[in-house]
Design a protein around this motif. Structure first.
Motif, PDB file in Angstrom:
ATOM      1  N   GLN A 220     114.583  17.139  31.828  1.00  0.00           N
ATOM      2  CA  GLN A 220     115.623  17.990  32.128  1.00  0.00           C
ATOM      3  C   GLN A 220     116.693  17.217  32.662  1.00  0.00           C
ATOM      4  N   ALA A 221     116.703  15.680  32.348  1.00  0.00           N
ATOM      5  CA  ALA A 221     118.067  14.957  32.449  1.00  0.00           C
ATOM      6  C   ALA A 221     117.965  14.752  33.884  1.00  0.00           C
ATOM      7  N   GLY A 222     116.710  14.666  34.877  1.00  0.00           N
ATOM      8  CA  GLY A 222     116.717  14.529  36.067  1.00  0.00           C
ATOM      9  C   GLY A 222     115.810  13.261  36.421  1.00  0.00           C
ATOM     10  N   PRO A 223     115.944  11.986  35.939  1.00  0.00           N
ATOM     11  CA  PRO A 223     115.069  10.998  36.120  1.00  0.00           C
ATOM     12  C   PRO A 223     114.802  10.471  37.491  1.00  0.00           C
ATOM     13  N   PHE A 224     115.844  10.827  38.548  1.00  0.00           N
ATOM     14  CA  PHE A 224     115.536  10.608  39.899  1.00  0.00           C
ATOM     15  C   PHE A 224     114.505  11.428  40.647  1.00  0.00           C
ATOM     16  N   ILE A 225     114.557  12.893  40.449  1.00  0.00           N
ATOM     17  CA  ILE A 225     113.969  13.667  41.163  1.00  0.00           C
ATOM     18  C   ILE A 225     112.545  13.682  40.178  1.00  0.00           C
ATOM     19  N   GLY A 226     112.344  13.272  39.098  1.00  0.00           N
ATOM     20  CA  GLY A 226     111.203  13.185  38.202  1.00  0.00           C
ATOM     21  C   GLY A 226     110.249  11.952  38.788  1.00  0.00           C
ATOM     22  N   MET A 227     111.030  10.936  39.222  1.00  0.00           N
ATOM     23  CA  MET A 227     110.344   9.739  39.609  1.00  0.00           C
ATOM     24  C   MET A 227     109.854   9.937  41.147  1.00  0.00           C
ATOM     25  N   VAL A 228     110.906  10.500  42.007  1.00  0.00           N
ATOM     26  CA  VAL A 228     110.347  11.158  43.292  1.00  0.00           C
ATOM     27  C   VAL A 228     109.202  11.887  43.175  1.00  0.00           C
ATOM     28  N   GLN A 229     109.061  12.891  42.420  1.00  0.00           N
ATOM     29  CA  GLN A 229     107.871  13.850  42.099  1.00  0.00           C
ATOM     30  C   GLN A 229     106.533  12.960  41.871  1.00  0.00           C
ATOM     31  N   ILE A 230     106.627  11.939  41.051  1.00  0.00           N
ATOM     32  CA  ILE A 230     105.437  10.989  40.561  1.00  0.00           C
ATOM     33  C   ILE A 230     105.071  10.157  41.766  1.00  0.00           C
ATOM     34  N   ILE A 231     106.143   9.350  42.216  1.00  0.00           N
ATOM     35  CA  ILE A 231     105.909   8.264  43.189  1.00  0.00           C
ATOM     36  C   ILE A 231     105.618   8.766  44.264  1.00  0.00           C
ATOM     37  N   VAL A 232     106.381   9.673  45.045  1.00  0.00           N
ATOM     38  CA  VAL A 232     106.264   9.875  46.346  1.00  0.00           C
ATOM     39  C   VAL A 232     105.130  11.056  46.388  1.00  0.00           C
ATOM     40  N   TYR A 233     105.327  12.325  45.905  1.00  0.00           N
ATOM     41  CA  TYR A 233     104.456  13.186  45.995  1.00  0.00           C
ATOM     42  C   TYR A 233     102.838  13.056  45.439  1.00  0.00           C
ATOM     43  N   THR A 234     102.913  12.596  44.399  1.00  0.00           N
ATOM     44  CA  THR A 234     101.647  12.168  43.413  1.00  0.00           C
ATOM     45  C   THR A 234     100.868  11.069  43.994  1.00  0.00           C
ATOM     46  N   GLY A 235     101.969   9.945  44.042  1.00  0.00           N
ATOM     47  CA  GLY A 235     101.299   8.626  44.061  1.00  0.00           C
ATOM     48  C   GLY A 235     101.185   8.259  45.814  1.00  0.00           C
ATOM     49  N   ALA A 236     101.770   9.045  46.571  1.00  0.00           N
ATOM     50  CA  ALA A 236     101.904   8.660  48.154  1.00  0.00           C
ATOM     51  C   ALA A 236     101.122   9.719  48.746  1.00  0.00           C
ATOM     52  N   ILE A 237     101.705  11.069  48.958  1.00  0.00           N
ATOM     53  CA  ILE A 237     101.339  11.946  49.631  1.00  0.00           C
ATOM     54  C   ILE A 237      99.807  12.459  49.320  1.00  0.00           C
ATOM     55  N   MET A 238      99.743  12.752  47.908  1.00  0.00           N
ATOM     56  CA  MET A 238      98.384  13.432  47.504  1.00  0.00           C
ATOM     57  C   MET A 238      97.328  12.308  47.399  1.00  0.00           C
ATOM     58  N   MET A 239      97.664  10.927  47.306  1.00  0.00           N
ATOM     59  CA  MET A 239      96.543   9.680  47.539  1.00  0.00           C
ATOM     60  C   MET A 239      96.338   9.696  48.997  1.00  0.00           C
ATOM     61  N   LEU A 240      97.329  10.011  50.093  1.00  0.00           N
ATOM     62  CA  LEU A 240      96.928   9.895  51.376  1.00  0.00           C
ATOM     63  C   LEU A 240      95.767  11.196  51.687  1.00  0.00           C
ATOM     64  N   PHE A 241      96.386  12.294  51.144  1.00  0.00           N
ATOM     65  CA  PHE A 241      95.440  13.217  51.427  1.00  0.00           C
ATOM     66  C   PHE A 241      93.941  13.104  50.725  1.00  0.00           C
ATOM     67  N   LEU A 242      93.863  12.577  49.657  1.00  0.00           N
ATOM     68  CA  LEU A 242      92.549  12.264  49.218  1.00  0.00           C
ATOM     69  C   LEU A 242      91.706  11.451  49.958  1.00  0.00           C
ATOM     70  N   PHE A 243      92.421  10.164  50.506  1.00  0.00           N
ATOM     71  CA  PHE A 243      91.571   9.198  51.472  1.00  0.00           C
ATOM     72  C   PHE A 243      91.236  10.100  52.680  1.00  0.00           C
ATOM     73  N   VAL A 244      92.365  10.814  53.306  1.00  0.00           N
ATOM     74  CA  VAL A 244      91.665  11.726  54.430  1.00  0.00           C
ATOM     75  C   VAL A 244      90.423  12.320  54.232  1.00  0.00           C
ATOM     76  N   LEU A 245      90.340  13.197  53.067  1.00  0.00           N
ATOM     77  CA  LEU A 245      89.446  13.886  52.860  1.00  0.00           C
ATOM     78  C   LEU A 245      88.155  13.278  52.561  1.00  0.00           C
ATOM     79  N   MET A 246      88.217  12.107  51.958  1.00  0.00           N
ATOM     80  CA  MET A 246      87.264  11.367  51.833  1.00  0.00           C
ATOM     81  C   MET A 246      86.495  10.763  53.007  1.00  0.00           C
ATOM     82  N   LEU A 247      87.530  10.540  53.843  1.00  0.00           N
ATOM     83  CA  LEU A 247      87.047   9.847  55.255  1.00  0.00           C
ATOM     84  C   LEU A 247      86.267  10.759  55.997  1.00  0.00           C
ATOM     85  N   VAL A 248      86.940  12.009  55.975  1.00  0.00           N
ATOM     86  CA  VAL A 248      86.617  13.029  56.857  1.00  0.00           C
ATOM     87  C   VAL A 248      85.315  13.670  56.500  1.00  0.00           C
ATOM     88  N   GLY A 249      85.093  14.051  54.954  1.00  0.00           N
ATOM     89  CA  GLY A 249      84.058  14.606  54.267  1.00  0.00           C
ATOM     90  C   GLY A 249      83.848  15.950  54.266  1.00  0.00           C
TER      91      GLY A 249
END
Length: 238
Positions: free
Chosen positions: A44-73
């Motif tokens: 939709q001609a929004g490369p900035f928000i698209g890359m933020v969605q993939i890099i920040v939310y998917t690549g950083a926040i969700m991966m951090l959430f997964l690490f916390v889940l795996m550590l806590v169990g």
């Protein structure tokens, strides 16, 4: 074509996130939905928000959430008991109602309207246009949001920090004296069944003077008292 391929994947990821019983599987399903949304933004001609969605939310926040889940169990059995009766049904009903209300509101607000100002905002490129708007027209809101995030971070650090007075801190000498104070047991606890007629975890160990050691058995287990015959037999074996 891309929409008809990724839209079912995004919908399947959203449904899988809600249906999955394991928290890690639910987070992975959400990653699939976020990746699909990032591609939609780019189309939709929004490369900035698209890359933020993939890099920040998917690549950083969700991966951090997964690490916390795996550590806590977390296990699926942790969510089988409902604290409030009927909370699942109420949550599903409220979620569907909120989704319908939000969808109808967005539809009525955008029906028959034509977006204006996109050409001027994206002049010279989408990233350059967003940067120009952020640091000119919306600089106050941008700085206020940054201040709020920093304040929330500092507040979280203050709440998590435990400050102890200097007189409450004990050095090694004070710790040693407290450990060997009357009433404490400085040595390791004897294992259950030591110097006893049974190796059961419910059979208390005997100290060198013949007394039973209550510290050798967990508090949740009933202590098995030795009968007089067993005591006599034990003395004969020694």
């Amino acid at each position: 074509m891309t929409f008809w391929i990724l839209a079912p994947l995004a919908l399947a990821g959203a449904i899988g996130m809600v249906v999955a019983r394991n928290a890690v599987h639910s987070a992975l399903w959400l990653v699939l939905t976020m990746l699909s949304l990032g591609v939609f933004y780019v189309l939709q001609a929004g490369p900035f928000i698209g890359m933020v969605q993939i890099i920040v939310y998917t690549g950083a926040i969700m991966m951090l959430f997964l690490f916390v889940l795996m550590l806590v169990g977390r296990e699926a059995s942790d969510s089988l008991i409902e604290v409030l009766r009927g909370q699942r049904i109420a949550a599903i009903g409220l979620g569907l109602g909120f989704a319908g209300l939000l969808g109808s509101g967005v539809y009525r607000a955008t029906q028959g309207s034509t977006p204006l100002g996109l050409e001027q905002a994206n002049a010279g490129g989408n990233v350059e246009g967003i940067a120009r708007l952020l640091f000119t027209d919306y600089i106050f809101a941008f700085e206020l949001t940054a201040a709020l995030l920093i304040t929330a971070t500092i507040g979280g650090m203050i709440l998590a920090h435990v400050e102890r007075r200097k007189e409450d801190k004990r050095d090694q000498v004070a710790t040693m004296k407290a450990r060997f104070a009357p009433g404490n047991y400085p040595g390791p606890k004897p294992g259950p069944g030591v110097f006893a007629t049974s190796s059961s975890v419910a059979t208390p160990a005997r100290l060198p003077d013949g007394r039973l050691s209550d510290r050798s058995t967990p508090d949740i287990l009933p202590v098995r008292e030795l009968t007089a015959e067993e005591t006599t037999l034990k003395g004969t074996e020694k």
